[in-house]
Write an enzyme that holds these catalytic residues in place. Sequence first.
Site, PDB file in Angstrom:
ATOM      1  N   HIS A  69       4.726 -30.321  28.473  1.00  0.00           N
ATOM      2  CA  HIS A  69       4.851 -28.903  28.142  1.00  0.00           C
ATOM      3  C   HIS A  69       3.821 -28.131  28.963  1.00  0.00           C
ATOM      4  O   HIS A  69       2.719 -28.638  29.226  1.00  0.00           O
ATOM      5  CB  HIS A  69       4.645 -28.658  26.646  1.00  0.00           C
ATOM      6  CG  HIS A  69       5.859 -28.947  25.826  1.00  0.00           C
ATOM      7  ND1 HIS A  69       5.829 -29.156  24.459  1.00  0.00           N
ATOM      8  CD2 HIS A  69       7.171 -29.055  26.189  1.00  0.00           C
ATOM      9  CE1 HIS A  69       7.053 -29.367  24.017  1.00  0.00           C
ATOM     10  NE2 HIS A  69       7.885 -29.316  25.033  1.00  0.00           N
ATOM     11  N   ASP A  71       1.671 -25.769  28.576  1.00  0.00           N
ATOM     12  CA  ASP A  71       0.304 -25.533  28.130  1.00  0.00           C
ATOM     13  C   ASP A  71      -0.514 -26.821  28.081  1.00  0.00           C
ATOM     14  O   ASP A  71      -1.670 -26.805  27.641  1.00  0.00           O
ATOM     15  CB  ASP A  71       0.288 -24.830  26.774  1.00  0.00           C
ATOM     16  CG  ASP A  71       1.038 -25.585  25.686  1.00  0.00           C
ATOM     17  OD1 ASP A  71       2.164 -26.040  25.943  1.00  0.00           O
ATOM     18  OD2 ASP A  71       0.505 -25.715  24.563  1.00  0.00           O
ATOM     19  N   HIS A  72       0.072 -27.917  28.572  1.00  0.00           N
ATOM     20  CA  HIS A  72      -0.659 -29.184  28.636  1.00  0.00           C
ATOM     21  C   HIS A  72      -0.716 -29.771  30.045  1.00  0.00           C
ATOM     22  O   HIS A  72      -1.524 -30.666  30.292  1.00  0.00           O
ATOM     23  CB  HIS A  72      -0.044 -30.197  27.663  1.00  0.00           C
ATOM     24  CG  HIS A  72      -0.270 -29.833  26.230  1.00  0.00           C
ATOM     25  ND1 HIS A  72      -1.303 -30.343  25.473  1.00  0.00           N
ATOM     26  CD2 HIS A  72       0.381 -28.951  25.420  1.00  0.00           C
ATOM     27  CE1 HIS A  72      -1.268 -29.809  24.259  1.00  0.00           C
ATOM     28  NE2 HIS A  72      -0.253 -28.967  24.203  1.00  0.00           N
TER      29      HIS A  72
END
Length: 267
Positions: A69, A71-72
């Site tokens: 994802h 945001d990772h």
Amino acid sequence: MRICFLGVGEAFDEHYPNTSLLVSIPSPDSGFHMLLDCGFTAPAAYYRHAPGDARSGSGLDAIWISHFHGDHFLGLPLLLLRFWEEGRTRPLTIVGQAGVEEKVWAAFELAYPGFRPRLRYPVRFQEAASGQVIEVAGARWSFALGDHSVATPCLAVRLDCDGGAVMYSGDGRPTLATAELARDVDLLVHEAYGLEPDTPGHGGVPGCLELARDVRARNLALVHVNRRVRRESAGTIRAMLAQVMGGHGFLPEPGDVITPDRDPDHG
């Protein structure tokens, strides 16, 4: 081990950088530095809060990506390019699930087309799977599957070195496998998206407290809290941590440092 919380926020938080941890292991020489997750806003937090020996162009040894994802992991292109700009020549290892090499280079090409051949340092990839144990950057890495997303599964990681251990959940509710991974850990870092006991695809504060107690975690740090929940209920969360964990439960701020045998220093 020394754990620096570079970012503690969720995907949409305008005040807190995406959750990202820097784990440092001392050694007679310069030690090892491992970055756990690198989302959209993590590179700026890395250069803001990481110690100087890790920020140097060759200071970081390995990067862990819990899942794909944005945001990772979508901060990686910027971080890789800045390492080039700083003149890095030392190899870098990136650890992640099956397909990590293809996904990282695809993101890099989208961000900086045609730039990959100009990197002057080798980037090595190590694939990881639930139940696997590997040795990277002076630590033993173990993995377990959390309950996050069928389309984008997330692995929790445990790092063991010199009798100390830290586990980072990435995203997802605890599972039997992640609970076993966290057993007797010195520091459990778990995402806790809300105050509900059970949040689909995410940990909740009550569930994380129960997990920490059940697995006998010495310290618990809660990260990736929903921005509205953190803004409105940070005091409530800290009170819940104090009730269950005493002085060993933390809602860290960016720049905070925890060593498992000491209280956190607040930066």
